[in-house]
Design a protein around this motif. Structure first.
Motif, PDB file in Angstrom:
ATOM      1  N   LEU A  55     -27.908  33.275 -39.042  1.00  0.00           N
ATOM      2  CA  LEU A  55     -27.258  33.572 -37.774  1.00  0.00           C
ATOM      3  C   LEU A  55     -28.011  34.704 -37.088  1.00  0.00           C
ATOM      4  O   LEU A  55     -27.866  34.934 -35.901  1.00  0.00           O
ATOM      5  CB  LEU A  55     -25.801  33.979 -37.999  1.00  0.00           C
ATOM      6  N   ASP A  56     -28.807  35.411 -37.867  1.00  0.00           N
ATOM      7  CA  ASP A  56     -29.545  36.557 -37.358  1.00  0.00           C
ATOM      8  C   ASP A  56     -30.929  36.539 -38.007  1.00  0.00           C
ATOM      9  O   ASP A  56     -31.100  35.984 -39.089  1.00  0.00           O
ATOM     10  CB  ASP A  56     -28.786  37.842 -37.737  1.00  0.00           C
ATOM     11  N   ASP A  75     -35.112  26.507 -33.132  1.00  0.00           N
ATOM     12  CA  ASP A  75     -33.666  26.566 -32.904  1.00  0.00           C
ATOM     13  C   ASP A  75     -32.923  25.353 -33.465  1.00  0.00           C
ATOM     14  O   ASP A  75     -31.923  25.490 -34.156  1.00  0.00           O
ATOM     15  CB  ASP A  75     -33.366  26.673 -31.399  1.00  0.00           C
ATOM     16  N   ASP A  76     -33.418  24.165 -33.143  1.00  0.00           N
ATOM     17  CA  ASP A  76     -32.732  22.960 -33.591  1.00  0.00           C
ATOM     18  C   ASP A  76     -32.763  22.818 -35.104  1.00  0.00           C
ATOM     19  O   ASP A  76     -31.830  22.312 -35.719  1.00  0.00           O
ATOM     20  CB  ASP A  76     -33.350  21.717 -32.940  1.00  0.00           C
ATOM     21  N   ALA A  79     -30.172  25.064 -36.529  1.00  0.00           N
ATOM     22  CA  ALA A  79     -28.858  24.432 -36.390  1.00  0.00           C
ATOM     23  C   ALA A  79     -28.643  23.416 -37.500  1.00  0.00           C
ATOM     24  O   ALA A  79     -27.567  23.318 -38.090  1.00  0.00           O
ATOM     25  CB  ALA A  79     -28.734  23.769 -35.024  1.00  0.00           C
ATOM     26  N   ARG A  82     -27.889  25.184 -40.776  1.00  0.00           N
ATOM     27  CA  ARG A  82     -26.511  25.683 -40.783  1.00  0.00           C
ATOM     28  C   ARG A  82     -25.511  24.544 -40.930  1.00  0.00           C
ATOM     29  O   ARG A  82     -24.406  24.717 -41.408  1.00  0.00           O
ATOM     30  CB  ARG A  82     -26.226  26.450 -39.486  1.00  0.00           C
ATOM     31  N   ASN A  83     -25.937  23.371 -40.498  1.00  0.00           N
ATOM     32  CA  ASN A  83     -25.058  22.214 -40.577  1.00  0.00           C
ATOM     33  C   ASN A  83     -25.061  21.578 -41.972  1.00  0.00           C
ATOM     34  O   ASN A  83     -24.026  21.197 -42.486  1.00  0.00           O
ATOM     35  CB  ASN A  83     -25.509  21.188 -39.527  1.00  0.00           C
ATOM     36  N   PHE A  88     -20.296  28.008 -44.152  1.00  0.00           N
ATOM     37  CA  PHE A  88     -19.770  29.359 -43.934  1.00  0.00           C
ATOM     38  C   PHE A  88     -18.260  29.418 -44.137  1.00  0.00           C
ATOM     39  O   PHE A  88     -17.534  28.528 -43.718  1.00  0.00           O
ATOM     40  CB  PHE A  88     -20.033  29.799 -42.486  1.00  0.00           C
ATOM     41  N   LEU A 107     -15.232  18.915 -38.091  1.00  0.00           N
ATOM     42  CA  LEU A 107     -16.118  19.554 -37.115  1.00  0.00           C
ATOM     43  C   LEU A 107     -17.614  19.535 -37.457  1.00  0.00           C
ATOM     44  O   LEU A 107     -18.437  19.116 -36.641  1.00  0.00           O
ATOM     45  CB  LEU A 107     -15.633  20.990 -36.869  1.00  0.00           C
ATOM     46  N   PRO A 108     -18.017  19.969 -38.673  1.00  0.00           N
ATOM     47  CA  PRO A 108     -19.462  19.962 -38.957  1.00  0.00           C
ATOM     48  C   PRO A 108     -20.049  18.548 -38.927  1.00  0.00           C
ATOM     49  O   PRO A 108     -21.229  18.371 -38.624  1.00  0.00           O
ATOM     50  CB  PRO A 108     -19.553  20.540 -40.372  1.00  0.00           C
ATOM     51  N   ILE A 110     -19.395  16.123 -36.855  1.00  0.00           N
ATOM     52  CA  ILE A 110     -19.756  15.588 -35.538  1.00  0.00           C
ATOM     53  C   ILE A 110     -21.099  16.129 -35.076  1.00  0.00           C
ATOM     54  O   ILE A 110     -21.707  15.591 -34.158  1.00  0.00           O
ATOM     55  CB  ILE A 110     -18.669  15.837 -34.462  1.00  0.00           C
ATOM     56  N   TYR A 111     -21.587  17.193 -35.716  1.00  0.00           N
ATOM     57  CA  TYR A 111     -22.928  17.678 -35.378  1.00  0.00           C
ATOM     58  C   TYR A 111     -23.982  17.147 -36.342  1.00  0.00           C
ATOM     59  O   TYR A 111     -25.116  17.585 -36.345  1.00  0.00           O
ATOM     60  CB  TYR A 111     -22.951  19.206 -35.348  1.00  0.00           C
TER      61      TYR A 111
END
Ligand SMILES: Nc1ncnc2c1ncn2[C@@H]1O[C@H](COP(=O)(O)OP(=O)(O)OP(=O)(O)O)[C@@H](O)[C@H]1O
Ligand SMILES: [Mg+2]
Lengths: 240, 408
Positions: A55-56, A75-76, A79, A82-83, A88, A107-108, A110-111
């Motif tokens: 995240l950082d 960036d992608d 993502a 993280r997915n 988390f 939620l995760p 759908i990404y």
């Protein structure tokens, strides 16, 4: 699995009020580790967690996740990590309000490009023993139940690593044990778990404890016999 | 596909959770769209009416009036009658000017018509056999008179629909004899109905007779009131006017003492041009109103979306931390503002249709809604949602997940 080399994080560089939250941290976390990060408030635990969770980005140093340096991710790609690779869990749960447990867990998915979203979400809810609450919204659930939904959400995409920043900080002792027993079970099934805690009891339930002081690792030791949260939970149940 | 569906579902839900804001934004957009729909409907109605009326007249016409023509209460009227325009002038125009199809001399006057005890005052119109084509006025019943009948000054008459109705009701008028100012005429045909002209005259309240008959037997004069000239193509209109002017000035010997014209030229093109210009002005007005009202609606969308992003900062942080890409967040918020735009547009179109319909039946204005105006409204409202949704959506996507997660 995770390797930090000389990681330094400095906040407030442009405002002039510089705070060095991490100083030259070296750390290796193996696959299947259950790490408790402890330390005083402001010692840099969350900073470390945010860097581990991508995240950082660190100010200096190298972070290898599965042998790839994190700075090379776009960036992608971040993502996607993280997915898929990291799940988390937060102190404040961060469930979407007025949204069912089931949908929160979905939620995760759908990404990602997973199919059978409902099936996977239900399976994750089963792992935290909340399948019977699937249609309940967060305000209809207790704090412990909400955190279990959040854990199900972290699990649903089968990540290798679970990062939890004070996951039991807002919970009573029984809920804390419930959550910890879930983490222990997940760890047994091979997941790498890193959690931040203030409580010594909880640190004793982890296989490895890392103590941070002023942005540095002050102690790093293994518990030969971590306390079993599920055993302690049984005792609590008997006492009631 | 799944994602689009998910996004739309998600957006509906988010919008539903904030009903009053959502309604505010939707109404903001719909007011603009309604206003535009109604104005376009009125504009279209006016345009159609004008087109219809000119279609009644025929477009390639130059009208030569004897004397001077002024507008009196909006209608062209001869203000000083002269007797210099003659049949021979019409002949000369036909022979000397180029690019001319047909020339029709005419004389008219209002006289008393009588049949079977009923009498009525009517415009009596003396013309030649080319009248049905020149004035775009076909025959509905019977026939028109021939060139020969004109040359022989036959007493034959063709009735306007209004006159036929007044005198004959539902009896067959063909072959009957009517009296025009006491002179008997045989009815040989009836004109198609045309209603009202652009300047408000009833085109059906007249009777048509051969011009020679009119000059000799009815009006007892040897001059004309008007000559209609049909030009072969609109593009020759002004050239033809120049030629006609010079022919007539020559024939009337106006050049000798540099006198003013004793005739007036008029063409339909000019009339159409003024009408079209006023429509053009109206169109600009519509564009102005559309612009302002959509700006207002757009600012409504912007405000609502910015509030929505602010309220859901924590949610955005969470989504970013569990794998949403920037563009996923952008689309989530854009689909929300698009839905606002679309819903506002739909509501605006429905209201616009209703109000335009009410205006159409309660006032003398005609309203007319085309598929294009509906389509443009939809496109406009969706683009408003899109344009004013981009900034909030980008702001959401560029949030730092750590900071966003700390907001509660
Ligand atoms: N965004 C930031 N900007 C500036 N300074 C920051 C920022 N985040 C953290 N810090 C500072 O960095 C240091 C480490 O903070 P961090 O949040 O990592 O501590 P922590 O160990 O998680 O503390 P706690 O137990 O209270 O959560 C602190 O001095 C904090 O004030
Ligand atoms: Mg912290």
């Amino acid at each position: 699995m995770i390797q930090l080399k000389n990681i330094t994080k400095v906040y407030g560089k442009d405002s002039g009020q510089e705070v060095t939250a991490l100083k030259d941290v070296d750390l290796i976390i193996e696959k299947g580790d259950f790490v408790a990060i402890v330390g005083a408030s402001g010692s840099g635990k969350s900073t470390m967690m945010n860097i581990l969770g991508m995240l950082d980005r660190p100010t200096k140093g190298e972070y290898y996740l599965e042998n790839r340096e994190v700075n090379s991710y776009k960036d992608d790609e971040l993502a996607k990590v993280r997915n898929k690779t990291i799940g988390f869990v937060f102190q404040k749960f961060h469930l979407l309000p007025k949204t069912s447990a089931m949908e929160n867990v979905e939620l995760p998915l759908i990404y990602s490009d997973r199919k059978n979203i409902k099936g996977l979400a239900l399976e994750a809810l089963k792992k935290v023993k909340l399948e019977d609450r699937a249609s309940h919204t967060p305000n209809e659930l207790s704090g412990g139940q909400q955190q279990r939904v959040a854990i199900a959400r972290a699990l649903v995409n089968e990540p290798e690593i679970i990062l939890a920043d004070e996951p039991t900080g807002n919970l009573d002792s029984k809920s804390t044990l419930e959550v910890m027993s879930i983490f222990q079970e997940l760890n047994k099934s091979g997941k790498t778990i890193i959690l931040i805690t203030h409580e010594q009891d909880i640190a004793e339930q982890a296989g490895r404890v890392i103590k941070i002081q002023d942005g540095k690792i002050a102690e790093d030791y293994r518990n030969e016999n971590p306390r079993s949260a599920s055993e302690e939970l049984k005792l609590v149940d008997v006492n009631e | 596909m799944m994602k689009i569906y998910k996004n739309i579902k998600l957006s509906w839900k988010a919008l539903f959770l904030n009903k009053s804001r959502t309604i505010f934004a939707i109404i903001g957009i719909s007011i603009g769209i309604t206003a535009v729909m109604v104005m376009v409907a009125i504009g279209n109605g006016a345009k159609r009416e004008i087109d219809n009326q000119f279609a009644k007249m025929g477009i390639n016409l130059i009208i030569i009036n004897s004397g001077k023509v002024d507008k009196v209460f909006g209608r062209a009227q001869q203000t000083n009658r002269v007797t210099t325009l003659k049949l021979k002038d019409a002949q000369a125009i036909k022979e000397q000017c180029r690019n001319i199809e047909k020339v029709m001399p005419s004389i008219d006057g209002t006289l008393k018509l009588k049949y079977d005890g009923i009498s009525t005052m009517t415009l009596v119109y003396g013309v030649t056999s080319v009248f049905p084509e020149v004035n775009n006025f076909p025959i509905r019943m019977g026939r028109f008179f021939t060139d020969t009948e004109n040359k022989l000054s036959k007493r034959v008459v063709v009735l306007g629909e209004e006159v036929r109705k007044n005198l004959f009701d539902n009896r067959n008028p063909i072959g009957e004899t009517i009296r025009i100012d006491k002179v008997p005429f045989e009815v040989i045909g009836v004109l198609t109905s045309k209603g009202v002209s652009p300047d408000g005259a009833n085109l059906d309240n007249k009777v048509i007779i051969p011009i020679k008959t009119a000059q000799r037997r009815v009006f007892n004069v040897n001059y004309l009131n008007q000559i209609y000239v049909q030009v072969s193509d609109q593009s020759y209109m002004y050239v033809a006017e120049k030629e006609i002017e010079s022919v007539l000035r020559d024939r009337h010997r106006l050049n000798v003492r540099n006198k003013k014209n004793d005739f007036t030229l008029n063409n339909q093109l000019n009339a159409i041009k003024t009408q079209k210009e006023s429509i053009e002005t109206f169109n600009w007005l519509i564009i102005g109103v559309a612009g302002i009202s959509l700006l207002v609606g757009g600012i409504g969308v912007l405000a609502v979306m910015l509030l929505s992003v602010k309220d859901r900062t924590g949610e955005i942080g969470l989504r970013l931390s569990i794998g949403a890409r920037k563009r996923d967040i952008i689309w989530q918020f854009l689909s929300e503002s698009l839905i606002l735009g679309f819903s506002g547009g739909t509501l605006g179109i429905v209201l616009g249709l209703i109000i335009a319909w009410i205006i159409g039946i309660t006032t003398s204005w005609q309203t007319y809604i085309t598929f294009i105006s509906v389509l443009i409204s939809v496109v406009f409202s969706i683009s408003t949602g899109l344009i004013f949704g981009v900034f909030p959506a980008r702001r959401a996507a560029n949030l730092d997940p750590i900071v966003a997660l700390q907001k509660e």
